[in-house]
Design an enzyme around this catalytic site. Structure first.
Site, PDB file in Angstrom:
ATOM      1  N   THR A  86       0.904  -1.130   0.000  1.00 51.18           N
ATOM      2  CA  THR A  86       0.000   0.000   0.000  1.00 51.18           C
ATOM      3  C   THR A  86       0.941   1.177   0.000  1.00 51.18           C
ATOM      4  O   THR A  86       2.146   0.998   0.094  1.00 51.18           O
ATOM      5  CB  THR A  86      -0.879  -0.142   1.269  1.00 51.18           C
ATOM      6  OG1 THR A  86      -1.667  -1.324   1.127  1.00 51.18           O
ATOM      7  CG2 THR A  86      -1.755   1.032   1.554  1.00 51.18           C
ATOM      8  N   THR A 131      -4.012   1.977  -2.130  1.00 48.88           N
ATOM      9  CA  THR A 131      -3.523   0.603  -2.240  1.00 48.88           C
ATOM     10  C   THR A 131      -4.043  -0.130  -3.464  1.00 48.88           C
ATOM     11  O   THR A 131      -5.104   0.207  -3.996  1.00 48.88           O
ATOM     12  CB  THR A 131      -3.929  -0.197  -0.978  1.00 48.88           C
ATOM     13  OG1 THR A 131      -3.297  -1.466  -1.013  1.00 48.88           O
ATOM     14  CG2 THR A 131      -5.419  -0.395  -0.876  1.00 48.88           C
TER      15      THR A 131
HETATM   16  N1  GLY Z   1      -5.334  -3.788   1.422  1.00 52.55           N
HETATM   17  C1  GLY Z   1      -4.881  -3.488   2.710  1.00 52.55           C
HETATM   18  C2  GLY Z   1      -5.890  -2.723   3.499  1.00 52.55           C
HETATM   19  O1  GLY Z   1      -6.710  -2.040   2.935  1.00 52.55           O
HETATM   20  O2  GLY Z   1      -5.900  -2.810   4.686  1.00 52.55           O
END
Ligand code: GLY
Length: 571
Positions: free
Chosen positions: A383, A401
């Site tokens: 992310t 992300t």
């Molecule tokens: N994809 C990681 C989150 O959104 O926590």
């Protein structure tokens, strides 16, 4: 004014790693640039995962843009120069404090397509098929980033065409890649070939090496369509057609209607008070704001400053707060537009005091015994984070992300951008851990139009109602615990900002019942934690935390994490 702090890096194929007081920037040179890890400046600052993206943001500030303009330009540039996480095909969350004293958040989290359903990743025996939720076409939610950028633009000053121009140029002319980037592209070559029907720009015959130029012509054309047609340049017309064709080639389910119907949502921030500071975070569908609230309040009344940074007492206390908050996450948290999340109940002082009643100093807790709390009424880590501040008092903290590193690994043929694999952040089978080992249940089950629960924790700490700290990081479920520790390091342990960011971190998320310690963690504390009964697992980097702190003299201290190529810029 100090003129020089220290050089912490080295000259490397056109990329210089330094730590200096800031000076006026020249125009962006994508073939030779510095990676600054620490800056102090007075007019405005940007810190992000890539020097060229941070520079794009600062150029916009210099042109008269505010922090929101710069955050938009930085995100667009990241979509080009940081393809493992910067994105057009993913989603994110933005927290902002405006110069007029108001605060807002924008939710541009991906959404489950209309034809998704709760059992879509189960085989005929009811087993979870992670290969389908974590890579390839079916793993993608409807992307939210472009809608989020346009929703934020309402608070910006400059035209969108100006903000997107640096990204277009970086995609069209290319930029020089680092050794880290070359190695990650080489490492994923087979995956890129496996999950794509059109060979993407990330694949070449010979191995990538530091100093090579990455040119992305299809991505440049997508950015130009967005520049010309606005959000419709992505969600409708040519780009939408290319997305849907790509989905159909690989068994994905995102449709033209899914894209056309996507909306970013403005939400009230999750706000709480910690020792006189006001903390602004993201509400559902990110668990970040609520988890941070729970963890900070669970330790607030303990004399943690007297225990000391990385002392066994402080680490144990924080680990037990992390354990309890993550147990609640698994049981109660999900998209609040679809599921009644008991936010007020599980963040009340009474509940959180009770939650720590079974905490025993010097003795490890046990996640089989410490279950989610009893409600009073009834019931890739990849992310990327950026912070921006301007001289007028606007502050923006954004985490976006693709989920995994390079998301689903599927690049939209002819459009040049990666799609997310965010569907794995839903609880694809209740009680079965996702790629971060996180558990979930009904609250986070898949439903058409629902947004998957996130851990992203873009945060602004206010002092006397003015931005004081901007904090955030990538890292999946380690995000809220890293933000928690960074804030405690600064507010309670009164550490320098660089130590607060750069020193090793730890992580507990209820299940699995273990403490992850980042390499380099104090060995004596590790030993004491083991004696208390904790299972310890040593691991590599935890997060890539970025911080901007407002100093007493009114200047901005900007710290980029030294765990990656992250870079501070300012003027
Ligand atoms: N994809 C990681 C989150 O959104 O926590």
């Amino acid at each position: 004014m100090k003129t020089f702090l220290k050089i912490i890096g080295f000259l490397f194929l056109g990329i210089v790693y330094t730590s200096l007081n800031c000076q006026a920037q020249s125009t962006i040179n994508p073939f030779q640039f510095e990676i600054k890890k620490k800056l102090i400046c007075k007019n405005g600052a940007v810190v992000s995962a890539h020097a060229l993206a941070s520079q794009a943001g600062v150029e916009i500030l210099k042109m008269g843009g505010n922090a929101i303009d710069a955050a938009i330009a930085t995100q667009l540039a990241l979509a080009v120069v940081h393809p493992s996480a910067g994105n057009l095909g993913g989603g994110g969350f933005l927290v902002m404090q405006l110069q007029n004293g108001s605060s807002k958040t924008i939710d541009y989290r991906e959404m489950a397509p209309a034809s998704s359903h709760r059992n879509m990743y189960l085989d005929e025996n009811g087993n979870a098929q992670f290969d389908k939720s974590q890579s390839g076409h079916l793993s993608s939610g409807v992307p939210g980033t472009v809608a989020g950028l346009f929703a934020s633009h309402k608070y910006a000053r400059l035209s969108f065409e100006k903000l997107i121009q640096p990204a277009i140029e970086l995609a069209e002319k290319g930029f020089v890649i680092s050794e880290r980037e070359a190695s990650s592209l080489n490492g994923l070559k087979q995956e890129f070939l496996k999950f794509n029907t059109v060979t993407p720009d990330f694949v070449k015959e010979t191995k990538w090496k530091a100093g090579d130029t990455l040119i992305q012509k299809d991505l440049a054309n997508t950015l130009k369509r967005i520049s010309k047609n606005g959000a419709a340049g992505f969600y409708e017309g040519e780009t939408a057609k290319l997305i849907v064709e790509e989905m159909q080639r690989g068994g994905g389910i995102i449709s033209l209607n899914d894209l056309k119907n996507y909306r970013a949502i403005e939400r009230e921030p999750h706000i709480f008070n910690y020792k006189g500071f006001t903390i602004l975070g993201m509400p559902m569908p990110s668990s970040g704001g609520l988890l941070l609230h729970q963890m900070m309040k669970m330790i607030e009344k303990k004399p943690i400053a007297t225990y000391g940074f990385q002392s066994p007492q402080a680490v144990q206390l924080m680990v037990e707060a992390e354990r309890r908050a993550f147990a609640d996450r698994a049981a109660f948290m999900g998209d609040a537009d679809f599921y009644k999340v008991p936010v007020a109940e599980i963040s009340s002082d009474k509940y959180l005091t009770k939650r720590m009643e079974d905490f025993v100093p010097g003795k490890a807790g046990n996640s089989q015994l410490i279950q989610p709390g009893i409600l009073p009424a009834k019931e890739s880590e990849e992310t990327t984070h950026l912070n921006v501040i301007d001289k007028d008092g606007n502050a923006v903290s954004v985490t976006t992300t693709l989920n995994n590193s390079y998301g689903s690994r599927t690049i939209v043929g002819g459009a040049g951008f990666l799609m997310n694999d965010e569907m794995d952040d839903f609880s694809i089978k209740p009680g079965t851990p996702n790629m971060y080992g996180a558990l979930g249940g009904e609250a986070n089950a898949i439903e058409p139009g629902k947004r998957m629960l996130s851990s992203m924790t873009p945060t602004i700490v206010l002092k006397n109602n003015k931005p004081y700290l901007l904090v955030g990081t990538p890292g999946g479920t380690t995000i809220p615990t890293s933000v928690f520790q960074t804030i405690v390091n600064i507010l309670d342990f009164e550490m320098s900002t660089e130590d607060a960011v750069w020193k090793p971190k730890f992580h507990h998320q209820w299940m699995p019942d273990r403490v992850d310690l980042e390499r380099g963690f104090l060995p004596t504390t590790r030993k004491e934690l083991e004696t208390m009964g904790y299972k310890i697992v040593e691991r590599g980097s935890i997060g890539r935390t970025e911080v901007i702190k407002k100093l007493r003299n009114g200047k901005f201290e900007v710290i980029a994490d030294n765990r990656g190529d992250d870079a501070a810029e300012g003027w």
